[in-house]
Scaffold this active site. Sequence first.
Site, PDB file in Angstrom:
ATOM      1  N   GLU A 159      -0.770  -8.791  -6.093  1.00  0.00           N
ATOM      2  CA  GLU A 159      -0.532  -8.729  -4.646  1.00  0.00           C
ATOM      3  C   GLU A 159       0.965  -8.600  -4.341  1.00  0.00           C
ATOM      4  O   GLU A 159       1.513  -9.329  -3.498  1.00  0.00           O
ATOM      5  CB  GLU A 159      -1.138  -9.955  -3.947  1.00  0.00           C
ATOM      6  CG  GLU A 159      -2.655  -9.936  -3.943  1.00  0.00           C
ATOM      7  CD  GLU A 159      -3.278 -10.985  -3.035  1.00  0.00           C
ATOM      8  OE1 GLU A 159      -4.319 -10.706  -2.419  1.00  0.00           O
ATOM      9  OE2 GLU A 159      -2.705 -12.088  -2.919  1.00  0.00           O
ATOM     10  N   GLU A 234     -10.503  -8.328  -5.101  1.00  0.00           N
ATOM     11  CA  GLU A 234     -10.854  -9.722  -4.874  1.00  0.00           C
ATOM     12  C   GLU A 234     -11.729  -9.792  -3.622  1.00  0.00           C
ATOM     13  O   GLU A 234     -11.245  -9.599  -2.512  1.00  0.00           O
ATOM     14  CB  GLU A 234      -9.612 -10.599  -4.669  1.00  0.00           C
ATOM     15  CG  GLU A 234      -8.755 -10.789  -5.910  1.00  0.00           C
ATOM     16  CD  GLU A 234      -7.601 -11.753  -5.669  1.00  0.00           C
ATOM     17  OE1 GLU A 234      -7.581 -12.427  -4.611  1.00  0.00           O
ATOM     18  OE2 GLU A 234      -6.698 -11.821  -6.531  1.00  0.00           O
TER      19      GLU A 234
END
Length: 360
Positions: A159, A234
């Site tokens: 991320e 995710e």
Amino acid sequence: MPELSITDDGFRLDGEPFRIISGSLHYFRVHPEQWADRLRKARLMGLNTVDVYVPWNLHQPDRDGPFVRDGGLDLPRFLDLAAAEGLHVLLRPGPYICAEWEAGGLPAWLLADPDVRLRTSDPRYQEPVERYFELLLALVRPHLASAGGPVVAVQVENEYGASGQGDRAHLEHLVTLLRKGGVDVPLFTSDQAGDLAEGGLPGVLRTVNFSRGAAARLRTLREHQPRGPLMCGEFWSGWFDRWGGGHNRRRDTEVRDTLEEILAAGASVNIYMFHGGTNFGFTNGANDKGHYRPTVTSYDYDAPLDEAGDPTAKYHLFRETIAAHAAVPSEPVPERAPKLRLRDIRLPRRASLLAQAGRL
């Protein structure tokens, strides 16, 4: 094991169309004697892949020390068990992993230099990262799919679009380190929808992270990546808990419906978490956005497999949903296991935390 490839129209496994149906399972949050059980339950839910972070701070607690891989940190053994269960592996080595883990997996000794700029091209950060990758990849190479192992893809950073660093050279350097270290399987990044531009790299597969609104998020991913597989890197099936708050829960039917939306779109998915486990030994992290919020010891995450390793109602709903889109094993799912009950635990002595702190 078969090798994964990326084409304009999706994933292929040894040339055949393939959809990744994965779940996150962190070996360092589960007792090693329970690894095989958890991996078996992953397969029985219908998963064909497990997704796993590597915590740098546990594996290299000392700057000049060896790569620790005994007991609960025996990553090669975990990978062998996944392969024995017929599961592929998405490996996420960081060096930063987030994961609600202490310092996102970055070793505390990095801060010996107060001016070091973490997660950037700063040589004071890059030099230990290079050493970490050198030690880690020596263990990982035999477990890559290209060498007959279960690791079909490897993540670059984690991320990074949300980091605020914007250091593209840092990401490119990580790709170089992975490739020079012998990682010849596909690479990928994962970011939330609003961070896809900053967190991605040309030639590296982008995946998107979210909890709901699958159609909109996948559409945003397609805008940033016109060709190739669509994948939710995710899919947050629950959430973590913090001190002072209650146990976070997401309605089973809501997450079931979102999983259905992802699979109906033809996308691949990684369920975060399939099984959360426990933050052992003060490894739970914290968030601080103007207000300090430490994570609790439990990492139950309201996952399909609870902290004790038992299937939940969500587990069975997910299994039914996956079965509508892919083959699911016909073997029965294990029942909840009996628990040890401890009685009459007495604490004959006590000490004040603040009083002890005053002695430091």
